[in-house]
Write a protein that holds these residues in place. Structure first.
Motif, PDB file in Angstrom:
ATOM      1  N   THR A  32      41.532  30.810  91.982  1.00  0.00           N
ATOM      2  CA  THR A  32      40.965  31.825  91.085  1.00  0.00           C
ATOM      3  C   THR A  32      41.778  31.901  89.794  1.00  0.00           C
ATOM      4  O   THR A  32      41.291  32.410  88.785  1.00  0.00           O
ATOM      5  CB  THR A  32      40.948  33.209  91.764  1.00  0.00           C
ATOM      6  N   GLY A  33      42.992  31.392  89.809  1.00  0.00           N
ATOM      7  CA  GLY A  33      43.810  31.350  88.598  1.00  0.00           C
ATOM      8  C   GLY A  33      43.634  30.075  87.801  1.00  0.00           C
ATOM      9  O   GLY A  33      44.342  29.867  86.809  1.00  0.00           O
ATOM     10  N   ASP A  34      42.702  29.225  88.220  1.00  0.00           N
ATOM     11  CA  ASP A  34      42.467  27.956  87.534  1.00  0.00           C
ATOM     12  C   ASP A  34      41.644  28.178  86.270  1.00  0.00           C
ATOM     13  O   ASP A  34      41.111  29.265  86.029  1.00  0.00           O
ATOM     14  CB  ASP A  34      41.728  27.020  88.491  1.00  0.00           C
ATOM     15  N   SER A  35      41.541  27.142  85.463  1.00  0.00           N
ATOM     16  CA  SER A  35      40.596  27.135  84.349  1.00  0.00           C
ATOM     17  C   SER A  35      39.298  26.504  84.815  1.00  0.00           C
ATOM     18  O   SER A  35      39.263  25.761  85.800  1.00  0.00           O
ATOM     19  CB  SER A  35      41.161  26.340  83.168  1.00  0.00           C
ATOM     20  N   GLN A  44      37.144  28.209  80.289  1.00  0.00           N
ATOM     21  CA  GLN A  44      37.151  29.643  80.530  1.00  0.00           C
ATOM     22  C   GLN A  44      38.066  29.967  81.700  1.00  0.00           C
ATOM     23  O   GLN A  44      38.409  29.090  82.492  1.00  0.00           O
ATOM     24  CB  GLN A  44      35.735  30.128  80.884  1.00  0.00           C
ATOM     25  N   ASP A  45      38.408  31.257  81.812  1.00  0.00           N
ATOM     26  CA  ASP A  45      39.058  31.719  83.029  1.00  0.00           C
ATOM     27  C   ASP A  45      37.998  32.346  83.922  1.00  0.00           C
ATOM     28  O   ASP A  45      36.819  32.422  83.553  1.00  0.00           O
ATOM     29  CB  ASP A  45      40.213  32.688  82.733  1.00  0.00           C
ATOM     30  N   GLU A  47      37.395  35.364  84.844  1.00  0.00           N
ATOM     31  CA  GLU A  47      36.762  36.576  84.320  1.00  0.00           C
ATOM     32  C   GLU A  47      35.597  36.204  83.401  1.00  0.00           C
ATOM     33  O   GLU A  47      34.507  36.799  83.484  1.00  0.00           O
ATOM     34  CB  GLU A  47      37.778  37.413  83.548  1.00  0.00           C
ATOM     35  N   GLN A  48      35.810  35.223  82.546  1.00  0.00           N
ATOM     36  CA  GLN A  48      34.762  34.814  81.608  1.00  0.00           C
ATOM     37  C   GLN A  48      33.595  34.163  82.341  1.00  0.00           C
ATOM     38  O   GLN A  48      32.431  34.382  81.987  1.00  0.00           O
ATOM     39  CB  GLN A  48      35.346  33.862  80.572  1.00  0.00           C
ATOM     40  N   SER A 158      40.070  42.408  88.446  1.00  0.00           N
ATOM     41  CA  SER A 158      40.446  41.026  88.153  1.00  0.00           C
ATOM     42  C   SER A 158      41.678  40.554  88.920  1.00  0.00           C
ATOM     43  O   SER A 158      41.948  39.355  88.973  1.00  0.00           O
ATOM     44  CB  SER A 158      40.693  40.853  86.650  1.00  0.00           C
ATOM     45  N   HIS A 195      43.917  36.598  94.670  1.00  0.00           N
ATOM     46  CA  HIS A 195      44.653  35.328  94.628  1.00  0.00           C
ATOM     47  C   HIS A 195      45.161  34.943  96.010  1.00  0.00           C
ATOM     48  O   HIS A 195      45.919  33.977  96.135  1.00  0.00           O
ATOM     49  CB  HIS A 195      45.820  35.422  93.650  1.00  0.00           C
ATOM     50  N   LYS A 274      43.204  22.542  85.829  1.00  0.00           N
ATOM     51  CA  LYS A 274      44.340  22.529  84.900  1.00  0.00           C
ATOM     52  C   LYS A 274      45.132  21.225  85.015  1.00  0.00           C
ATOM     53  O   LYS A 274      45.639  20.704  84.019  1.00  0.00           O
ATOM     54  CB  LYS A 274      45.247  23.722  85.170  1.00  0.00           C
TER      55      LYS A 274
END
Length: 851
Positions: A32-35, A44-45, A47-48, A158, A195, A274
């Motif tokens: 979930t912390g990936d791009s 995007q992350d 959230e986007q 988030s 996470h 990433k």
């Protein structure tokens, strides 16, 4: 609206279904912390990504919360809709909020996808700093957003782990309970981003922090994966978008011919986006060659489809047939699913049974690609573990560990080697917890996961039987048979070709014979291809030493006989006919006293086996023409049965029929135990010690003459008979005893009758033969027998033969007679103080009476 459907990131949104009526959505996982890269090449992350997805679904008030930023927005419309208050019903404050003296503004606003968003200026407090909204102030706004149906709202937490530090967790969690009770006309959502590695960890977090309502909801919903999303690493479509991003935005050189193979290969590596961004960014070109040079890939990438590469593997014909049959079955199931006949995805799980080195891991890796190529798995990567890797050291952690491992294998293959170790830990072990957890996930994820368990055949049978749920999950078993000698030779040749070397002509025959010996002497731990690899590595080391020592060119000098390590060199010479030694052994047989009929029978056996060898070498020997080698020797004691049995072992070894030719002698005491099961164990151990040689059982009829119901002799027979058949090519069993008793014994057991190729009768020695045996003993011990003594002994032997009884000892009686005669000579030597040749010369005075 349709454009948004085209730019979704599937690993985030493909498991979401807003038609289920769920109030809560959960996304978890370390990724979930990936791009994320969408089809329109925006990085995007999460959230986007979620914001764009929810906006495409008609949500026009999307609010985000984090412990640091509190409330914030990614689009101006959501901010405006959040500021607008209903004219009649103001937002209801929370009890805690009533105690706050002043409320802060809505908090941080963010720009959408890097573009400026027009905003109205907000009043700023003193020192040009906007006060951060308190958690207590947020609760009332959360309640308002969730109750207000004028706008379709979604609240995104988030970083759900922040909720542990929320100022009033109890009140917030209580409000969430009330949100879960809203009627279906209220379509507002609450989204959690965690996470935690797995949904199980997130559920445990909820229960431990007092958020039991959401924990219970997760537990009740875990039987279906809608709106419970474990965010994984990027799949092929997203990686293709990243490829296009660097090709178009960064103008990175690319090799178009490599695109499909490279994208498939890196998708199977199971790495975050990433990671690939950084690798693509530093690469001089996006191509397979660059990927290999930079060691991006853990395996080889081939132009040949996986199914074709399977067919090219050495041997494994049974495996190839079974997999082709499985593929046909899966294709039929796929077609039925398309037609709506059967909506359940087919089970992809397999059992691989075989000894080490038979290609189980190699085939498992190919199965991931095959399933991917068939459209059955999205990624086709393989997660390889041992059975004990699923077991933790304390209560409850095994289930978490197993779930985390399964999560890593989703959309690919989970390969569990030596899976039976999960059932070998004892009563206080948590291996069975791992099995129970695995079984549930195998069913829940049957359309996204293939589990392959592997190990020794017998142990895997016990493993599958250990849990009633395993047979139905693992309905397809594939047997990996040991490689034949010719296949082992081919594998060795591949090792040689890999280093661009060659095999010298003088090595070809010894190498072929060596691999044949390794195959025929194999046990349950035979390493197959691993054994070949070990042999090659040792020979390669010897080759290096030789070429350096003699100043040869290491690139052109082939492997030779001189490169065979000492432990293999002797083995490479076994199994071939040793003509010189065979002639000596046949002469030894011929020089035995008497036994003319026995010699004739043995020579006939030797000729038969030699003929079989010749016919087999020409491919002219049918399998039903191969005779069993087991024999029955009948006759009184002392007639040479043991001596001849020893010679047969040596002769068969010289012929290349037995690899060792050792002689193992056993009787009732060595075979029969003292309790149930002990006899079978003892008998099996004796048989195993005699493999590749001769097992000689004297007075074999005693096995069936125990005399009471507690005797276990019959158990020894029942163990022996099937093993005589199972090891007919590696063992010669010779049963011996008195003629009448052995005839009765064999007649009483039909299993023995069918397994004995020939009965050889050893007649009693006559007087002349006994006299010859006596003279031979004299020669061996260098004692002198004058003519008068010899004549007297001959007359005694004639009389003994003519008056022999049923217990006549033949050669044994002669030896006893000779030993008593020697003792008499020694007594006379001391008494008469003999010297010189008289000390070893018999006289008539030394001749004892026949007893």
């Amino acid at each position: 609206m349709s454009i948004y459907y085209q730019i979704m990131v599937e690993r985030v949104t493909n498991q979401l279904n807003l038609q289920t009526g769920d109030r809560f959505l959960v996304l978890c996982g370390t990724d979930t912390g990936d791009s994320f890269c969408s089809d329109d090449l925006l990085l995007q992350d999460i959230e986007q990504v979620l914001h764009r997805y929810l906006h495409s679904q008609g949500f026009n008030r999307i609010v985000l919360y984090s412990g640091i930023n509190k409330l914030y927005f990614l689009d101006y419309q959501s901010l405006q809709n959040a500021r607008e208050q209903p004219k009649t019903t103001p937002p209801r404050p929370s009890p805690s909020e009533m105690r706050v003296k002043s409320a802060s503004p809505l908090g941080k606003r963010r720009r959408l996808l890097g573009r400026e968003t027009p905003t109205k200026p907000e009043p700023q407090p003193s020192a040009n700093r906007r006060p951060v909204m308190s958690d207590i102030s947020c609760i009332g706004l959360f309640q308002h957003f969730m109750e207000d149906t004028r706008y379709q709202s979604a609240i995104i937490f988030s970083d759900v782990e922040d909720l542990r530090m929320f100022e009033n967790c109890r009140e917030l969690f209580g409000r969430m309970v009330s949100w879960g009770r809203f009627p279906p006309t209220n379509r507002n959502l609450c989204v959690f981003i965690s996470h935690h590695h797995s949904l199980q960890q997130f559920q445990d977090f909820c229960n431990h922090t007092g958020f039991t309502f959401l924990g219970n909801w997760l537990q009740n919903r875990s039987d279906r994966q809608f709106n419970l999303v474990r965010v994984s690493t990027p799949t092929e479509p997203e990686l293709q978008s990243l490829w296009d991003y660097f090709r178009l935005v960064h103008q990175k050189p690319v090799n178009w011919g490599d695109r499909h193979r490279l994208i498939s290969a890196i998708a199977a590596e199971n790495q975050p986006l990433k990671t690939w961004y950084n690798r693509f960014n530093t690469a001089i070109e996006l191509s397979l060659n660059v990927a290999k040079q930079n060691q991006w890939l853990s395996g080889d990438v081939s132009d040949i489809p996986a199914l074709e590469r399977l067919q090219e593997l050495v041997g494994l014909q049974n495996v190839k047939t079974a997999i082709n049959q499985k593929i046909r079955s899966l294709s039929k199931a796929q077609e039925r699913q398309k037609q709506g006949i059967n909506t359940d995805p087919p089970r992809l799980h397999l059992v691989f049974k075989g000894n080490p080195g038979t290609g189980k891991t190699t085939v498992a890796r190919l199965m991931g690609e095959i399933y991917r190529d068939l459209g059955l798995l999205r990624r086709g990567h393989v997660v390889e573990i041992g059975g004990r890797d699923l077991v933790a050291g304390y209560v409850g952690h095994t289930a978490i560990l197993t779930n985390e491992t399964v999560d890593r294998a989703i959309d690919g293959v989970l390969f569990i080697d030596e899976a039976y170790t999960l059932t070998q830990g004892g009563e206080n072990d948590w291996g069975r917890e791992a099995i129970d957890t695995l079984l549930k996930r195998m069913e829940d994820e049957r359309g996204r996961l293939a589990v392959i368990v592997a190990g020794y055949p017998d142990l895997m049978d016990n493993f599958i039987k250990s849990n009633p749920g395993l047979p139905s999950r693992f309905a397809t078993e594939i047997i990996f048979e040991d490689y034949q000698p010719s296949e082992l030779l081919t594998i060795f040749g591949q090792q040689v070709q890999r280093v661009k070397s060659a095999i010298a002509p003088d090595l070809e025959a010894p190498l072929k014979n060596l691999l044949t010996q390794l195959y025929e002497n194999r046990d349950s731990h035979f390493g197959n291809a691993r054994e070949v690899e070990k042999l090659f590595n040792k020979m390669d080391d010897c080759h290096s030493d030789r070429v350096i020592k003699h100043g040869l060119n290491p690139l052109t000098e082939p492997l030779a006989v001189a490169d065979l390590p000492p432990e293999y060199r002797e083995l490479s010479q076994r199994g071939t006919a040793d003509t010189e030694n065979l002639e000596k052994l046949l002469a030894k047989l011929e020089n035995l006293t008497g036994l003319d009929s026995v010699k004739q029978d043995i020579k006939q056996l030797i000729n038969t086996q030699a003929a079989n060898q010749k016919l087999a070498s020409l491919g002219m020997l049918a399998s039903n023409e191969i005779e069993t080698r087991h024999l029955l020797f009948t006759g009184n004691p002392g007639t040479g049965k043991t001596t001849v049995a020893r010679l047969i072992g040596e002769i068969y070894r010289a012929l290349g029929l037995l690899k060792k030719g050792q002689f193992v002698e056993a009787d009732r005491t060595k075979l029969v135990g003292q309790y149930i099961g002990h006899t079978a164990e003892k008998t099996a151990q004796v048989i195993e010690s005699a493999l590749d040689g001769v097992l000689f059982i004297d007075e074999a009829y005693s096995l069936s003459r125990g005399g009471d119901s507690r005797d276990y002799g019959q158990e020894a027979i029942d163990t022996l008979v099937p093993m005589m058949e199972n090891y007919r090519d590696r063992l010669v069993v010779i049963l011996a005893g008195y003629s009448r008793e052995m005839a009765e014994f064999i007649d009483s057991n039909s299993g023995l009758q069918s397994r004995l190729s020939k009965t050889i009768d050893f007649p009693d020695y006559n007087g002349a033969e006994m006299h010859s045996i006596f003279l031979g003993m004299c020669r061996e011990s260098r004692r002198i027998c004058p003519d008068d003594v010899s004549a007297r002994v001959r007359s005694i032997m004639d009389f003994a033969y003519q008056n022999r009884g049923r217990n006549f000892g033949n050669g044994r009686d002669v030896r006893n007679f000779y030993e008593r005669m020697v003792n008499n000579l020694k007594n006379r030597l001391v008494r008469d103080d003999l010297n010189g040749e008289d000390m070893i010369t018999f006289t008539c005075e030394d001749i004892p009476s026949w007893e």
